[in-house]
Design a protein around this motif. Structure first.
Motif, PDB file in Angstrom:
ATOM      1  N   GLY A   1       0.855  -1.171   0.000  1.00  0.00           N
ATOM      2  CA  GLY A   1       0.000   0.000   0.000  1.00  0.00           C
ATOM      3  C   GLY A   1       0.899   1.232   0.000  1.00  0.00           C
ATOM      4  O   GLY A   1       2.097   1.130   0.265  1.00  0.00           O
TER       5      GLY A   1
ATOM      6  N   SER B   1       1.167   5.253   1.362  1.00  0.00           N
ATOM      7  CA  SER B   1       0.573   6.317   2.185  1.00  0.00           C
ATOM      8  C   SER B   1       1.667   7.197   2.770  1.00  0.00           C
ATOM      9  O   SER B   1       2.751   6.705   3.127  1.00  0.00           O
TER      10      SER B   1
ATOM     11  N   ASN C   1      -5.215   0.018  -2.730  1.00  0.00           N
ATOM     12  CA  ASN C   1      -5.406   1.406  -2.334  1.00  0.00           C
ATOM     13  C   ASN C   1      -5.515   1.427  -0.808  1.00  0.00           C
ATOM     14  O   ASN C   1      -6.501   0.994  -0.227  1.00  0.00           O
ATOM     15  N   TYR C   2      -4.457   1.938  -0.209  1.00  0.00           N
ATOM     16  CA  TYR C   2      -4.299   1.959   1.244  1.00  0.00           C
ATOM     17  C   TYR C   2      -5.555   2.396   1.979  1.00  0.00           C
ATOM     18  O   TYR C   2      -5.923   1.858   3.020  1.00  0.00           O
ATOM     19  N   LYS C   3      -6.242   3.397   1.415  1.00  0.00           N
ATOM     20  CA  LYS C   3      -7.376   3.993   2.125  1.00  0.00           C
ATOM     21  C   LYS C   3      -8.586   3.083   2.210  1.00  0.00           C
ATOM     22  O   LYS C   3      -9.487   3.311   3.005  1.00  0.00           O
ATOM     23  N   GLU C   4      -8.625   2.063   1.356  1.00  0.00           N
ATOM     24  CA  GLU C   4      -9.811   1.196   1.319  1.00  0.00           C
ATOM     25  C   GLU C   4      -9.754   0.067   2.337  1.00  0.00           C
ATOM     26  O   GLU C   4     -10.690  -0.712   2.454  1.00  0.00           O
TER      27      GLU C   4
ATOM     28  N   ASN D   1      -2.197   0.812  -9.403  1.00  0.00           N
ATOM     29  CA  ASN D   1      -3.012   0.134  -8.410  1.00  0.00           C
ATOM     30  C   ASN D   1      -2.819   0.671  -6.998  1.00  0.00           C
ATOM     31  O   ASN D   1      -3.528   0.283  -6.082  1.00  0.00           O
ATOM     32  N   LEU D   2      -1.825   1.515  -6.843  1.00  0.00           N
ATOM     33  CA  LEU D   2      -1.551   2.077  -5.520  1.00  0.00           C
ATOM     34  C   LEU D   2      -2.157   3.465  -5.352  1.00  0.00           C
ATOM     35  O   LEU D   2      -2.046   4.067  -4.300  1.00  0.00           O
ATOM     36  N   LEU D   3      -2.793   3.980  -6.404  1.00  0.00           N
ATOM     37  CA  LEU D   3      -3.322   5.354  -6.390  1.00  0.00           C
ATOM     38  C   LEU D   3      -4.839   5.358  -6.525  1.00  0.00           C
ATOM     39  O   LEU D   3      -5.414   4.418  -7.060  1.00  0.00           O
ATOM     40  N   PRO D   4      -5.471   6.435  -6.065  1.00  0.00           N
ATOM     41  CA  PRO D   4      -6.899   6.592  -6.371  1.00  0.00           C
ATOM     42  C   PRO D   4      -7.082   6.812  -7.882  1.00  0.00           C
ATOM     43  O   PRO D   4      -6.105   6.992  -8.609  1.00  0.00           O
TER      44      PRO D   4
ATOM     45  N   ASP E   1       1.631  13.136  -7.174  1.00  0.00           N
ATOM     46  CA  ASP E   1       1.234  11.888  -6.491  1.00  0.00           C
ATOM     47  C   ASP E   1       1.912  10.691  -7.154  1.00  0.00           C
ATOM     48  O   ASP E   1       2.447   9.807  -6.487  1.00  0.00           O
TER      49      ASP E   1
ATOM     50  N   SER F   1      -5.735  10.528 -14.881  1.00  0.00           N
ATOM     51  CA  SER F   1      -6.077   9.134 -14.627  1.00  0.00           C
ATOM     52  C   SER F   1      -5.341   8.308 -15.666  1.00  0.00           C
ATOM     53  O   SER F   1      -4.807   8.868 -16.633  1.00  0.00           O
TER      54      SER F   1
END
Lengths: 230, 230
Positions: free
Chosen positions: B18, B20, B117-120, B170-173, B180, B227
Motif C-alpha cells: 500500500g 501512504s 489502495n491503502y485507504k480502502e 493500483n496504488l493510487l486513487p 502523487d 487518470s
C-alpha cells in the motif's frame, strides 16, 4: 519413489528449450503404451531444496549439470487434477497402485524453463516413459494435464526476457555468427526480422564481442564470429 | 483447519503493498504472545484453485475482493523449514499440537504480491495473530522463516514491472496529480527522481489522461489531475 521420501501435493515440470535447424524445440516424454505425452518433471525429496530437485531431474533427462534454469510460474488449478491419467500410466508400467497411491493425489506444479545447447544433449527417458525426444515447438503432440498451458507460458516468458536477460545466449555455442543469433531470435519470437534492423539493434546493445571471420570455402562472404561479452 | 480439507506441504504468502504518506508499506501479522512477525498467508483447500485460495486469504485480511494480484516466485528451500517456530505459534494460541501436526511439516510457499489502495483497507488479524498492521518497507520488524527474502524479491519484481506493467496505478486513487504519481515511483524505486525528467517520461508513454485542475486554495498553483487511460 517411496511416499515417505517425497513431499506430497507438490511437483515440478520443466520446459527444456533447444535450438536446431532454425527452429525452437522442447523435450517431451512419451509414456509406455499409453499414447500420453508430457513434459519432463518430478517430485521433491523431503531433504532437498526445490531448485535442486529440478536440477536433479534435468540431469537425469539430459546428462547436463550446469543448465540455465528459471522458475516462471506455479500451476495450481483444480482442473489440472486428473488422477485417471496417472492411474493409466502406472498400470501401463505395471506399478502397484497401492504403493504409488500418493501419485494419484492432486499436485500443484512449479514450472521451470531451461535453455540448453542442443548439441550437448542425448535425451534419456525415465522409468515410466519409453522415449524422451525433441519436438519442434510448432509441432508438439497433444500433452496431458495442463502441460500445453505450461509450454505456452514458458514461451511467453522467454519472449519477455529475450532482451532483458539475454536468454538467447544459452541456446547458442560460445561463438556464433550474426545470422545464427538472428535465427534464434526469430525462432523464439515466431516472426522474421529484417537483417539490417536486427544487426543494428544487437550491435547497439554493446553486448557482443567480435572475433575472427568464419571461413567456409566462400571467403569473400565470410561472416564475423561473435561471442557475448562476459 | 482440518488436515483432510487442505493440501499438505504447500502454502502461500502474500506481500500486500500500500502507499501512504509518501512511503511504500506492507501488511505484517504479529502472532499472539510470541514476538513473531510474518507475512499474511495460508493453505490451499483440496477443492480450491491455488489463485482462489490466495484471494480468499486476502479478502479475509483486507475485506477487498478485486485486488491486483500477481504470483512472483515459489520458495522451496529446506532452510525455510523451522517447525519449532510453528510449534511456538500453535502453543501460544492454545491449539492442539496433535490436531495441527500437519502444520509442523515442511511447506513450499507460493508467493504473491498485491497492490491495494491503502485507504480502502482496514487490516484484520487471523485466528492465530493479534495484529495485522501496515509497516513502512524501510522499517519492517524481523520476520520469521524466509519472509524477509520474500519481501525483497517482491520489491525487486515490483521495480522490474514498474514501467512494463504500470503496476503503480493500483496504488493510487482513480485521479491523481503528477506529483502523487512521482511519489509512488520514488517510494518503489527507493530514490528521488527529477520532476521535469519524470513528467516528460510519463507524458511520453501516452498512458495518462488529463482532467480538470485540483484546486486546493492556492489557485495559481493548482496542478492537473490525471487518470490512467483505459
Amino acid at each position: 519413489m517411496d511416499q515417505k521420501d517425497f513431499l506430497t501435493n507438490i511437483a515440478f515440470d520443466s520446459v527444456v528449450f533447444g535450438f536446431s535447424g532454425g527452429s525452437l524445440k522442447i523435450l517431451i516424454m512419451e509414456y509406455h503404451n499409453t499414447g500420453f505425452f508430457a513434459l519432463p518433471g518430478g517430485f521433491v525429496q523431503r531433504n532437498e531444496n526445490l531448485n535442486d530437485a529440478v536440477r536433479r531431474g534435468l540431469k537425469e533427462r539430459t546428462g547436463l549439470d550446469n543448465i540455465y534454469l528459471e522458475q516462471f510460474y506455479t500451476f495450481g488449478d483444480t482442473a489440472r487434477y486428473k488422477p485417471e491419467i496417472m492411474q493409466t500410466i502406472l498400470e501401463s508400467g505395471n506399478y502397484s497402485l497401492e504403493k504409488y497411491e500418493w501419485l494419484l493425489d492432486r499436485f500443484i506444479s512449479v514450472a521451470y524453463y531451461a535453455l540448453i545447447n542442443y548439441k550437448e544433449v542425448v535425451p534419456q527417458p525415465d522409468a515410466l516413459s519409453d522415449s524422451c525426444e525433441w519436438y519442434d515447438i510448432d509441432a508438439l503432440p497433444p500433452l496431458i494435464f495442463d502441460h500445453a498451458d505450461i509450454v505456452a507460458k514458458a514461451l511467453q516468458t522467454l519472449r519477455d526476457n529475450l532482451d532483458r536477460k539475454l536468454v538467447g545466449m544459452n541456446l547458442l555455442p560460445a561463438r556464433f555468427t550474426m545470422n545464427d543469433l538472428q535465427k534464434v531470435y526469430e525462432a523464439i519470437l515466431g516472426e522474421k526480422i529484417r537483417r539490417t534492423t536486427f544487426q543494428r539493434k544487437m550491435l547497439s546493445l554493446e553486448i557482443l564481442k567480435r572475433h575472427e571471420k568464419q571461413y567456409l570455402g566462400k571467403a569473400h562472404k565470410a561472416p564475423y564470429l561473435y561471442s557475448f561479452e562476459d
